[in-house]
Design an enzyme around this catalytic site. Structure first.
Site, mmCIF file in Angstrom:
data_model
loop_
_atom_site.group_PDB
_atom_site.id
_atom_site.type_symbol
_atom_site.label_atom_id
_atom_site.label_comp_id
_atom_site.label_asym_id
_atom_site.label_seq_id
_atom_site.Cartn_x
_atom_site.Cartn_y
_atom_site.Cartn_z
ATOM 1 N N GLU A 1 0.813 -1.086 0.088
ATOM 2 C CA GLU A 1 0.382 -0.124 -0.025
ATOM 3 C C GLU A 1 0.777 1.253 -0.029
ATOM 4 O O GLU A 1 1.687 1.183 0.847
ATOM 5 C CB GLU A 1 -1.031 -0.064 1.004
ATOM 6 C CG GLU A 1 -2.282 -0.685 1.171
ATOM 7 C CD GLU A 1 -3.072 -0.677 2.268
ATOM 8 O OE1 GLU A 1 -3.929 -1.472 2.630
ATOM 9 O OE2 GLU A 1 -2.751 0.417 3.099
ATOM 10 N N ASP B 1 -6.702 10.029 9.559
ATOM 11 C CA ASP B 1 -5.383 9.184 10.112
ATOM 12 C C ASP B 1 -4.842 10.238 11.315
ATOM 13 O O ASP B 1 -4.962 11.151 11.707
ATOM 14 C CB ASP B 1 -4.187 9.477 9.164
ATOM 15 C CG ASP B 1 -4.290 8.755 7.772
ATOM 16 O OD1 ASP B 1 -4.132 7.384 8.115
ATOM 17 O OD2 ASP B 1 -4.276 9.051 6.483
ATOM 18 N N TYR C 1 -11.081 -4.209 2.914
ATOM 19 C CA TYR C 1 -10.332 -3.731 3.824
ATOM 20 C C TYR C 1 -10.946 -3.537 5.133
ATOM 21 O O TYR C 1 -11.871 -2.507 5.124
ATOM 22 C CB TYR C 1 -9.683 -2.592 3.514
ATOM 23 C CG TYR C 1 -8.493 -1.942 4.392
ATOM 24 C CD1 TYR C 1 -8.696 -2.042 5.682
ATOM 25 C CD2 TYR C 1 -7.345 -1.600 3.992
ATOM 26 C CE1 TYR C 1 -7.625 -1.191 6.827
ATOM 27 C CE2 TYR C 1 -6.385 -0.976 4.794
ATOM 28 C CZ TYR C 1 -6.529 -0.847 5.952
ATOM 29 O OH TYR C 1 -5.451 -0.347 6.888
#
Lengths: 415, 263
Positions: B49, B60, B175
């Site tokens: 990734e 994040d 994911y």
């Protein structure tokens, strides 16, 4: 006015779009929360009990309706158009922000949320959120850029007095955009009990429409009040824009009155040019995606977001509400920019001619009034939204005017 | 069949779990980052990734935020990130590369032009954090048409009613974000993750890879045991931030990969 196809008041569509702008550009974790909020808001909007409670609080807690005031000496001084000020700076907490916060907190209560988070720039939205949370006994956490914490110290203290936890945000340049990032990060982490109270007409759908609806009380009142005073519509309405909530609140009820000229005033900082030391997203940016919506943004060629620059912490945001982007592209509203220097002049003129100390944000709108009013006929009526009072800005202005206030360290800017 | 599909077919045949490693392109600088990326397949990484830096990475935590800042300050951008993929492709034509980031740099480039460039650079899939299924017309559907996988995140807040919507246009793999929160935050618990993976598996044949909150080889193994594989990002990026040598970073990656592969 009843032409549904050509109405400017139908947006957004079911996907939260105003034309190509708006939308729901958020991570999957937040998506279910946003859908829940939308469903709850749709229900509340049609529930008379919800509006009865809002109206009661607006009347007895906020002090609405705010006056529509004929600024006679300012009008004489400028020698042209007749200038009315919509006095939203007289609201409890000193700005228009509380109009929206009340609506969102009532929604949070309906949804059983016990913890409220908010982002704030100048601190006005943070103060309004802390205030309403205190009133309802809710936990309140406010994210504020570390840079803004320094330049808006009185508001930080106010929030703490009201029981809120103020978290200084150090990521990025430590301004409003970074505070919004951290508020979103908090929300992603505390999804079950937390309600994110956004302070402007930006963010993912339904926020832009919901905040606009709550702020529309400004335009609704102004329309009625002017009708009483003058028996007609205004010719021009003007408001300052950071994210654009006070402007959207004033503009929305007039969007289908096509004879009314609508002007939004962005923060031009040191001037709108390629130095990019401004916050004029519409006049100096291009469309992009940030904070959940597509809108005009200050960004570089690679799509990286630029930090805005303005004397006014409340306008220091690189984006703008998506509905403004749409009104800009359709041509229904005009958008101009005003520099820091021009805003400071307007600030002083307002103090001297009307005995009103305006916040730096509406000083930008007033500076544009000063530009256009002298050339307009005496029967031309302008309504300008005086969206906040200037107590919070006195120290910033003093510093820019070279007035020594060194006894009061806490208000000094750090840069 | 993309390189991602081929990789999972290979893993399935060998009865092996996948190990996916995330690094931010250009962190701490272009050359070091390229060396690390080129070393990942040798360290046992099945899928790379590659983070595309963005000024406002809203999903994040501090570790990835700072990595993005370091990369941007070092002059990293979309072109250089594509260039890193091209460089890797010169010596490795099988390890899938998934570009992970936020939509604005892609939107700014123009979706069609971006997809053409990504395909040409050897990118196999995209994870774009701020594009939920509600915005599929933007990039997801054009990407699939261009032959790239569009990998979607499923989260603990994605309930059974919503899951089909999330899975509909997903390809390559799913994911699963093991926690509600930002990258690098709380620890993922295999005990919580297992039932969630089973819940998703009931609705799709795609492999389920689990990420967020996996920091050690032990955890990598524990998570891989209850899923089709594990993703580690922040823990690797932290090593890079500390100034570990390329060799040390890759040794850590190898330990994590061995953990997942021993599951």
């Amino acid at each position: 006015m009843n032409d549904l196809f050509n109405s400017f008041m139908n947006g957004p569509d079911e996907n939260g779009r105003f034309g190509d702008f708006g939308g729901r550009f958020v991570s999957e974790t937040l998506m279910p929360l946003i859908l829940d909020l939308q469903a709850e808001y749709e229900k509340a909007k049609d529930d008379q009990n919800f509006w009865d409670e809002m109206n009661d609080l607006w009347t007895h807690y906020v002090g609405r309706p705010s006056p529509l005031y004929f600024a006679e000496r300012l009008t004489e001084h400028l020698g042209g158009a007749k200038i009315y000020l919509k006095r939203d700076e007289l609201n409890h907490t000193g700005a228009h922000k509380v109009n929206n916060v009340l609506g969102q907190i009532l929604l949070a209560r309906r949804m059983g949320k016990t913890r409220i988070i908010a982002e704030t720039g100048a601190g006005q939205h943070g103060v309004a959120t802390a205030t309403v949370c205190a009133k309802f006994g809710l936990q309140c956490v406010v994210y504020m850029g570390a840079h803004d914490v320094r330049r808006q110290a009185p508001n930080v203290f106010r929030m703490r007095l009201l029981g809120a936890e103020v978290i200084p945000v150090t990521s990025g340049r430590g301004t409003l955009k970074d505070a919004m990032n951290d508020a979103l990060r908090d929300w992603v982490t505390n999804v079950r009990d937390t309600f994110y109270c956004i302070g402007t007409v930006a963010g993912p759908h339904p926020y832009p429409a919901m905040v606009r609806d709550f702020q529309s009380i400004i335009g609704k009142e102004a329309k009625e009040q002017l009708h009483k005073a003058e028996g007609r519509l205004p010719d021009t309405i003007i408001a300052a824009i950071g994210g654009g909530s006070n402007a959207m609140g004033l503009f929305y009820p007039f969007l289908d009155d096509k004879e009314v000229r609508i002007i939004g005033v962005e923060a031009g900082g040191k001037g709108v040019d390629d130095r990019m030391e401004h916050c004029a997203s519409l006049t100096g940016g291009r469309p992009g995606v940030l904070h959940g919506n597509r809108t005009y943004l200050l960004q570089d060629d690679d799509g990286q977001i630029l930090e805005g620059f303005s004397i006014s912490a409340g306008l220091d945001y690189p984006g703008i509400g998506p509905e403004h982007s749409w009104l800009h592209d359709t041509g229904r509203a005009e958008y101009v920019s005003i520099t820091d220097t021009e805003a400071l002049e307007a600030f002083q003129l307002c103090c001297a001619t009307e005995g009103i100390i305006p916040a730096l944000e509406p000083s930008h709108a007033l500076a544009h009034v000063m530009k256009i009013a002298p050339d307009l006929p005496r029967d031309h009526i302008i309504i300008m939204n005086m969206c906040g009072r200037g107590d919070k800005d006195v120290q910033t202005v003093a510093r820019h005017l070279g007035f020594d206030m060194s006894d009061t360290e806490e208000g000094r800017d750090a840069d | 069949m993309t390189r991602i599909d081929a990789k999972f077919a290979e893993l399935r045949a060998a009865n092996r779990k996948a190990f996916v490693a995330y690094v931010m392109a250009g962190d701490p600088d272009y050359d070091t980052s390229l060396k690390i990326v080129k070393g990942l397949p040798g360290a046992g990484v099945d899928i790379i990734e590659l983070g595309l830096p963005f000024t406002d990475p809203m999903a994040d935590g501090p570790t990835i935020q700072l990595a993005g800042q370091r990369a941007l300050e070092g002059g990293q951008n979309l072109d250089k990130t594509l260039q890193m993929a091209r460089e890797l492709r010169k010596e490795d034509d099988t390890t899938p590369i998934v570009m992970m980031g936020y939509y604005n740099p892609i939107y700014s480039r123009g979706v069609d032009r971006f997809l053409e460039q990504a395909k040409e650079a050897g990118i196999d899939g995209l994870i774009v954090v701020d594009l939920p299924p509600e915005e599929d017309e933007e990039l997801c559907i054009p990407a699939q048409k261009a032959g790239l996988n569009f990998i979607r995140l499923a989260t603990p807040t994605t309930d059974d009613k919503r899951l089909p919507k999330v899975l509909t246009n997903t390809s390559g793999f799913v994911y699963y974000v093991s926690i509600t929160g930002i990258t690098g935050a709380a620890d993922a618990e295999a005990g919580d993750v297992g039932p969630e993976v089973a819940r998703i598996k009931a609705q799709t044949d795609l492999p389920i890879i689990v990420g967020f909150g996996i920091k050690t080889p032990e955890r990598s193994k524990a998570i891989a045991e209850v899923a089709d594989g594990a993703v580690v990002g922040s823990a690797i990026v932290e090593r890079i931030a500390k100034g570990d040598s390329v060799t040390d970073v890759l040794a850590f990656v190898k330990a994590l990969a061995d953990g997942a592969h021993s599951a």
